[in-house]
Design an enzyme around this catalytic site. Sequence first.
Site, PDB file in Angstrom:
ATOM      1  N   CYS A 199       1.683  -0.921  -0.327  1.00 33.69           N
ATOM      2  CA  CYS A 199       0.427   0.156   0.671  1.00 33.69           C
ATOM      3  C   CYS A 199       0.360   1.200   0.351  1.00 33.69           C
ATOM      4  O   CYS A 199       2.160   1.625  -0.736  1.00 33.69           O
ATOM      5  CB  CYS A 199      -1.115  -0.106   1.253  1.00 33.69           C
ATOM      6  SG  CYS A 199      -2.502   1.080   0.770  1.00 33.69           S
ATOM      7  N   GLU A 247      -3.515  -9.375   2.536  1.00 36.48           N
ATOM      8  CA  GLU A 247      -2.780 -10.269   4.131  1.00 36.48           C
ATOM      9  C   GLU A 247      -4.272  -9.637   5.003  1.00 36.48           C
ATOM     10  O   GLU A 247      -4.265 -10.761   6.062  1.00 36.48           O
ATOM     11  CB  GLU A 247      -2.035  -9.840   4.104  1.00 36.48           C
ATOM     12  CG  GLU A 247      -1.634  -8.272   5.212  1.00 36.48           C
ATOM     13  CD  GLU A 247      -1.836  -7.307   4.115  1.00 36.48           C
ATOM     14  OE1 GLU A 247      -2.203  -6.035   5.016  1.00 36.48           O
ATOM     15  OE2 GLU A 247      -1.751  -7.305   2.827  1.00 36.48           O
ATOM     16  N   HIS A 299      -4.214  -5.486   0.063  1.00 39.90           N
ATOM     17  CA  HIS A 299      -3.865  -5.698   0.775  1.00 39.90           C
ATOM     18  C   HIS A 299      -4.267  -7.258   1.278  1.00 39.90           C
ATOM     19  O   HIS A 299      -5.197  -7.818   1.722  1.00 39.90           O
ATOM     20  CB  HIS A 299      -4.748  -5.489   2.308  1.00 39.90           C
ATOM     21  CG  HIS A 299      -4.284  -4.233   2.379  1.00 39.90           C
ATOM     22  ND1 HIS A 299      -3.055  -3.511   3.012  1.00 39.90           N
ATOM     23  CD2 HIS A 299      -5.018  -2.969   1.919  1.00 39.90           C
ATOM     24  CE1 HIS A 299      -3.182  -2.107   3.210  1.00 39.90           C
ATOM     25  NE2 HIS A 299      -3.628  -1.730   2.804  1.00 39.90           N
TER      26      HIS A 299
END
Length: 338
Positions: free
Chosen positions: A133, A227, A225
């Site tokens: 990001c 994760e 994202h």
Amino acid sequence: MSVVSLTPCWRDQLPPADRGEPIVVGLVNNMPDAALRTTEQQVRDLLSRSAGDLPVSLRIFSLPEIPRSEAGRLHVGQFHEPIAALWTSHVDALIVTGTEPKAPTLEAEPYWSALARLIDWAEEHTTSTIWSCLAAHAAAHHLDGVERRALDNKLIGVFECDRASDHPLVDGGPSRWCVPHSRCNELPEEALVRAGYRILTRSPEVGADLFIREGKSLLVFLQGHPEYDSTGLFGEYRRDIRRFLAGDNDRYPELPRGYFNRQTAEAMLEFRERALRERDIAILPSFPAAAAGRHLTAPWRSTATRLYANWLSYLADRRAAPHRPVRIGERRPEPLPV
């Protein structure tokens, strides 16, 4: 596989020698205080799912220039190593998270000099680094002058992305996958391509999703994202609602796209109508968090696991034979269904 929880005596917890030297991954966690613990657990969980039979240890570092509350500083002091320890350490790879942008330019952020030094160090001293990001925006800007561009509205939701290029990092994965995004800026795809970056996954809604820069270190950039667990976007959405009710933001946040089921979306929109009428932080306890939480899922999880499994395999192959062509799929399970 062993992912080591960081404690002040982390070196005593490395896997036994007969399992081989572990792949050492450093996590530089720049996330805001509210997301510190969550991010660390998400990364641990993802590495644990992805490693297969590869031993992996995790070290966590911090940039002291990131503004923190007393609670945040306490967590960092107890569970993180100072960034100075990284400069003289050996790590095979880094994962560098972003933080919430505050200044109009990256150079105006209080941590810019420290982050720029980290970017240079990672390029020279790691086999590969994942930039997430805002960290991805910072690295592309510092290395190649690629400027981030402000979006008209915050991009938040779960978006389908298509494979744009073949690469060992996406071997065995589907041709289309979904990934969470939550950001107010983007790196324009056309600027990345001009600067020599290779786009691996993209979509019309999010632009470049996953892209790489190959050099002395394989630099991996994620504007999304993967994760995140199932609650990651929900926490951000609720945080933005709190800010609106407290008067910190003038605009009520948009509903995350492709994330809530119909029943949850209706409950969120019903609360929105009340918030627009009353706009008082006192109504936040009535936010339907518990009802929403029962229906949250993470359909991106299997493909995120595949991506990180390929990445860890790349690190293992590079350690074993630095000059051999990479064949990432050798250690991995059967490909995911397309």
